[in-house]
Design a protein around this motif. Structure first.
Motif, mmCIF file in Angstrom:
data_model
loop_
_atom_site.group_PDB
_atom_site.id
_atom_site.type_symbol
_atom_site.label_atom_id
_atom_site.label_comp_id
_atom_site.label_asym_id
_atom_site.label_seq_id
_atom_site.Cartn_x
_atom_site.Cartn_y
_atom_site.Cartn_z
ATOM 1 N N HIS A 317 0.585 -1.122 -0.080
ATOM 2 C CA HIS A 317 0.021 0.034 -0.092
ATOM 3 C C HIS A 317 0.758 1.241 0.133
ATOM 4 O O HIS A 317 0.822 2.348 0.934
ATOM 5 C CB HIS A 317 -0.984 -0.121 1.139
ATOM 6 C CG HIS A 317 -1.746 -1.235 1.390
ATOM 7 N ND1 HIS A 317 -1.785 -2.045 2.464
ATOM 8 C CD2 HIS A 317 -2.787 -1.576 0.480
ATOM 9 C CE1 HIS A 317 -2.497 -3.121 2.352
ATOM 10 N NE2 HIS A 317 -3.225 -2.926 0.977
ATOM 11 N N GLU A 318 1.618 1.368 -0.886
ATOM 12 C CA GLU A 318 2.588 2.312 -1.160
ATOM 13 C C GLU A 318 2.089 3.821 -0.802
ATOM 14 O O GLU A 318 2.435 4.744 -0.217
ATOM 15 C CB GLU A 318 3.378 2.401 -2.326
ATOM 16 C CG GLU A 318 4.619 1.090 -2.343
ATOM 17 C CD GLU A 318 5.863 1.523 -1.630
ATOM 18 O OE1 GLU A 318 5.884 2.538 -1.096
ATOM 19 O OE2 GLU A 318 6.548 0.755 -1.658
ATOM 20 N N SER A 320 -0.612 5.035 0.550
ATOM 21 C CA SER A 320 -1.669 5.526 1.419
ATOM 22 C C SER A 320 -1.033 6.490 2.374
ATOM 23 O O SER A 320 -1.733 7.274 2.691
ATOM 24 C CB SER A 320 -2.036 4.213 2.288
ATOM 25 O OG SER A 320 -0.888 3.756 2.911
ATOM 26 N N LEU A 321 0.149 6.602 2.648
ATOM 27 C CA LEU A 321 0.884 7.425 3.163
ATOM 28 C C LEU A 321 0.821 8.837 2.798
ATOM 29 O O LEU A 321 0.547 9.914 3.378
ATOM 30 C CB LEU A 321 2.468 7.180 3.656
ATOM 31 C CG LEU A 321 3.024 8.217 4.418
ATOM 32 C CD1 LEU A 321 2.742 7.975 5.921
ATOM 33 C CD2 LEU A 321 4.587 7.839 4.350
ATOM 34 N N LYS A 366 -4.011 3.426 -4.696
ATOM 35 C CA LYS A 366 -3.247 2.152 -5.118
ATOM 36 C C LYS A 366 -2.444 2.316 -6.507
ATOM 37 O O LYS A 366 -1.333 2.034 -6.601
ATOM 38 C CB LYS A 366 -4.117 0.938 -5.180
ATOM 39 C CG LYS A 366 -3.488 -0.452 -5.880
ATOM 40 C CD LYS A 366 -2.460 -0.933 -4.958
ATOM 41 C CE LYS A 366 -1.767 -2.173 -5.516
ATOM 42 N NZ LYS A 366 -0.483 -2.395 -4.861
ATOM 43 N N GLY A 369 0.426 4.783 -6.156
ATOM 44 C CA GLY A 369 1.482 4.199 -5.509
ATOM 45 C C GLY A 369 2.312 3.183 -6.349
ATOM 46 O O GLY A 369 3.633 3.222 -6.360
ATOM 47 N N LEU A 407 -3.700 3.162 6.669
ATOM 48 C CA LEU A 407 -2.527 2.868 5.922
ATOM 49 C C LEU A 407 -2.227 1.630 5.665
ATOM 50 O O LEU A 407 -1.560 1.533 4.573
ATOM 51 C CB LEU A 407 -1.172 3.362 6.980
ATOM 52 C CG LEU A 407 -1.610 4.877 7.456
ATOM 53 C CD1 LEU A 407 -0.464 5.239 8.525
ATOM 54 C CD2 LEU A 407 -1.378 5.771 6.164
ATOM 55 N N THR A 410 2.040 0.570 4.244
ATOM 56 C CA THR A 410 2.370 1.701 3.507
ATOM 57 C C THR A 410 3.926 1.923 3.346
ATOM 58 O O THR A 410 4.776 1.305 3.752
ATOM 59 C CB THR A 410 1.536 2.979 4.313
ATOM 60 O OG1 THR A 410 1.607 3.815 3.552
ATOM 61 C CG2 THR A 410 2.379 2.937 5.755
ATOM 62 N N HIS A 411 3.969 2.992 2.568
ATOM 63 C CA HIS A 411 5.331 3.511 2.264
ATOM 64 C C HIS A 411 6.121 3.558 3.588
ATOM 65 O O HIS A 411 5.747 4.097 4.515
ATOM 66 C CB HIS A 411 5.235 4.768 1.554
ATOM 67 C CG HIS A 411 6.550 5.167 0.980
ATOM 68 N ND1 HIS A 411 7.311 4.716 -0.103
ATOM 69 C CD2 HIS A 411 7.261 6.352 1.305
ATOM 70 C CE1 HIS A 411 8.454 5.318 -0.331
ATOM 71 N NE2 HIS A 411 8.501 6.232 0.471
ATOM 72 N N SER A 413 6.832 1.236 5.982
ATOM 73 C CA SER A 413 6.434 0.646 7.256
ATOM 74 C C SER A 413 7.355 -0.546 7.160
ATOM 75 O O SER A 413 7.287 -1.205 8.176
ATOM 76 C CB SER A 413 4.989 0.102 6.903
ATOM 77 O OG SER A 413 4.812 -0.683 5.787
#
Length: 513
Positions: A317-318, A320-321, A366, A369, A407, A410-411, A413
């Motif tokens: 989930h890149e 979402s951040l 999505k 990202g 998130l 996410t990116h 994480s």
């Protein structure tokens, strides 16, 4: 109670301190302060000192927006152009043999960030893995990633790719000095996240970096970041104009401007360009034909990279951040539509049809990202794997707290697992509503692969190489699995999309062809 440790480097003696199971030395200069006449110049050798230099506290972050140099929830690191320093973390227990070295490059879009962020400390990685962890600061934004070479003269030159040159200088410091800290200069792994991962994928194609590292890990790299020389020159002129200068007085204005005045002027150009071209950032390395002679992706395809073993991957989930907190990438339907309109090639529906539910906000996040991170990562793996061992991953795990925040995985994480942050006092807040056992398990598996790679040049045997014939990806989650050709339809669709930073085609050349 802390104990002190003194180490003799090539520039002088530094005194560090003990933190639990590790020894740490902070903010050791690896180059001269790039101030005054050295602003916009390649990094120069650090000045030797006499006596013992205290290395028990962090020094300065690079010049950036005030919010960018936060090292914790409430505190910020001081900022200065005098920021070219390294940090070293090593196990406190002595070793009979030199330890593998892992050099971390922080992210922040090349415009913000600092190695002092608590997430990056490396204490757990060093002690659990019996490795030496190095991190460093480098010049950011207008000071490191805008090309002003056109305004230099023979008497007062200006070099290109200053942030990249800083990274090479830091790696040269590691080669000169890391043995004194118990590290092995013949076994250096560079690893980075986001812009730090882009730095990794760029260093793989930088001739000056050859031999300075022996493995590479790129976590969420926008691997196609790299401006052609003409675009970079145009942006340099725009920044000079935003500063209120012109070609005749540009060099003097650039060198004499208050650093934050200069940063804000370039920032206006950056933001205007991003608004007009969603997803296309402007502060990044330039393919200058000299220090960086080829775009990294082209160097990979041609076999001209350093061809050391590479781990490269992204998170599920890149976007979402960015959608929730940063709001500067194509993570909503309006920006996605504008991005495709600017590309003037592939119709949006050719790709959006593979994102079920588009144009919902969630699906746009999505898609955006994937555009920034997953698309170029797969392209890089395809090219690089033709010449060197390549391992692709996707990080899918998110503790319940990140899911509740909307998130997911996410990116950035995955850094929680890489550095073992969930095992720290601050990191335990991530599992206050559950998931501690799962996070611990994921952390153990990620670190086992990263540390095996750093020590031996390959992750554990359960992770197969990425090859274009099989396209195997290791997926980290509550259970780890290998998937062949993950998201195949999306991969094929994105392959039609032109590289965002490729120079515009020359109509005359096309006609001649």
């Amino acid at each position: 109670m802390t104990s002190l440790s003194e180490v003799t480097t090539s520039e002088g003696i530094v005194r560090g301190h003990r933190e639990g199971k590790v020894l740490r030395w902070l903010s050791i200069p690896y180059a001269a302060p790039p101030v005054g006449d050295l602003r916009l110049r390649a990094p120069q050798p650090a000045r030797p000192w006499t006596g013992v230099r205290d290395a028990t506290t962090y020094g300065n972050a690079a010049i950036q927006h005030a919010s960018g140099s936060r090292i914790g929830a409430r505190t910020s690191q001081p900022q200065s152009e005098d920021c070219l320093t390294v940090n070293v973390t090593a196990p406190a227990e002595p070793s009979s043999a030199p330890r593998p070295v892992m050099v971390f490059i922080h992210g922040g879009g090349y415009v913000f960030g600092t190695s002092a962020v608590s997430l990056y400390h490396g204490n757990g990685l060093a002690s659990n893995g019996d490795v030496v962890v190095v991190s460093f600061n480098y010049r950011l934004n207008v000071f490191g990633y805008v090309d002003f070479t056109q305004f230099g003269t023979a008497d007062s030159p200006i070099e290109s790719n200053l942030g990249l040159r800083d990274q090479v200088a830091a790696l040269e410091w590691v080669q000169r000095n890391i043995a004194a800290f118990g590290g092995d200069p013949a076994n250096v792994t560079i690893f980075g996240e986001s812009a730090g991962a882009a730095a990794v994928t760029t260093l793989l194609a930088t001739p000056a970096a050859k031999g300075l590292f022996h493995r590479a890990i790129a976590q969420s790299s926008p691997a196609d970041w790299g401006l052609d020389a003409d675009t970079a020159a145009d942006l340099g002129r725009s920044c000079v104009e935003a500063l209120g200068a012109d070609a005749d007085n540009a060099a003097e204005a650039l060198r004499s401007a208050d650093p934050h005045v200069l940063r804000r002027a370039a920032g206006r150009v950056f933001r205007e360009n991003l608004a007009n071209n969603p997803g296309v950032l402007t502060m990044m390395p330039v393919i200058d034909g000299d220090y960086l002679p080829q775009h990294p992706l082209d160097a990979y395809a041609d076999g001209n990279a350093h061809n050391v073993p590479l781990i490269m991957g992204t998170n599920r989930h890149e976007g979402s951040l960015f959608a929730k907190y940063l709001d500067d990438l194509p993570t909503n339907p309006e920006r996605v539509k504008k991005m495709f309109a600017q590309s003037n090639s592939v119709p949006l529906d050719r790709i959006a049809r593979h994102y079920h539910g588009y144009p919902s906000e969630r699906t746009a996040i999505k898609l955006g990202g994937d555009f920034i991170f997953w698309r170029p990562t797969i392209t890089a793996c395809e090219a690089y794997s033709q010449h060197a061992p390549t391992y692709n991953y996707r990080y899918d795990y998110a503790p319940p707290m990140l899911n509740r925040m909307g998130l997911g995985a996410t990116h950035a994480s995955e850094l929680i697992a890489v550095f073992g942050f969930g095992e720290t006092k601050a990191g335990r807040a991530l599992t206050v509503i559950g998931g501690r056992r799962d996070l611990h398990s994921v952390t153990e598996r990620v670190q086992a692969h990263w540390l095996s790679f750093a020590r031996y040049g390959a992750p554990l045997t359960s992770w197969p190489e990425y090859k274009t014939t099989t396209r195997k990806t290791l997926v980290f989650d509550t259970t780890t699995r290998v998937v062949a050709d993950i998201d195949r339809d999306r991969r094929l669709a994105w392959a039609l999309y032109p590289r965002p930073y490729a120079p515009a085609a020359d109509p005359a050349a096309e006609a001649a062809g």
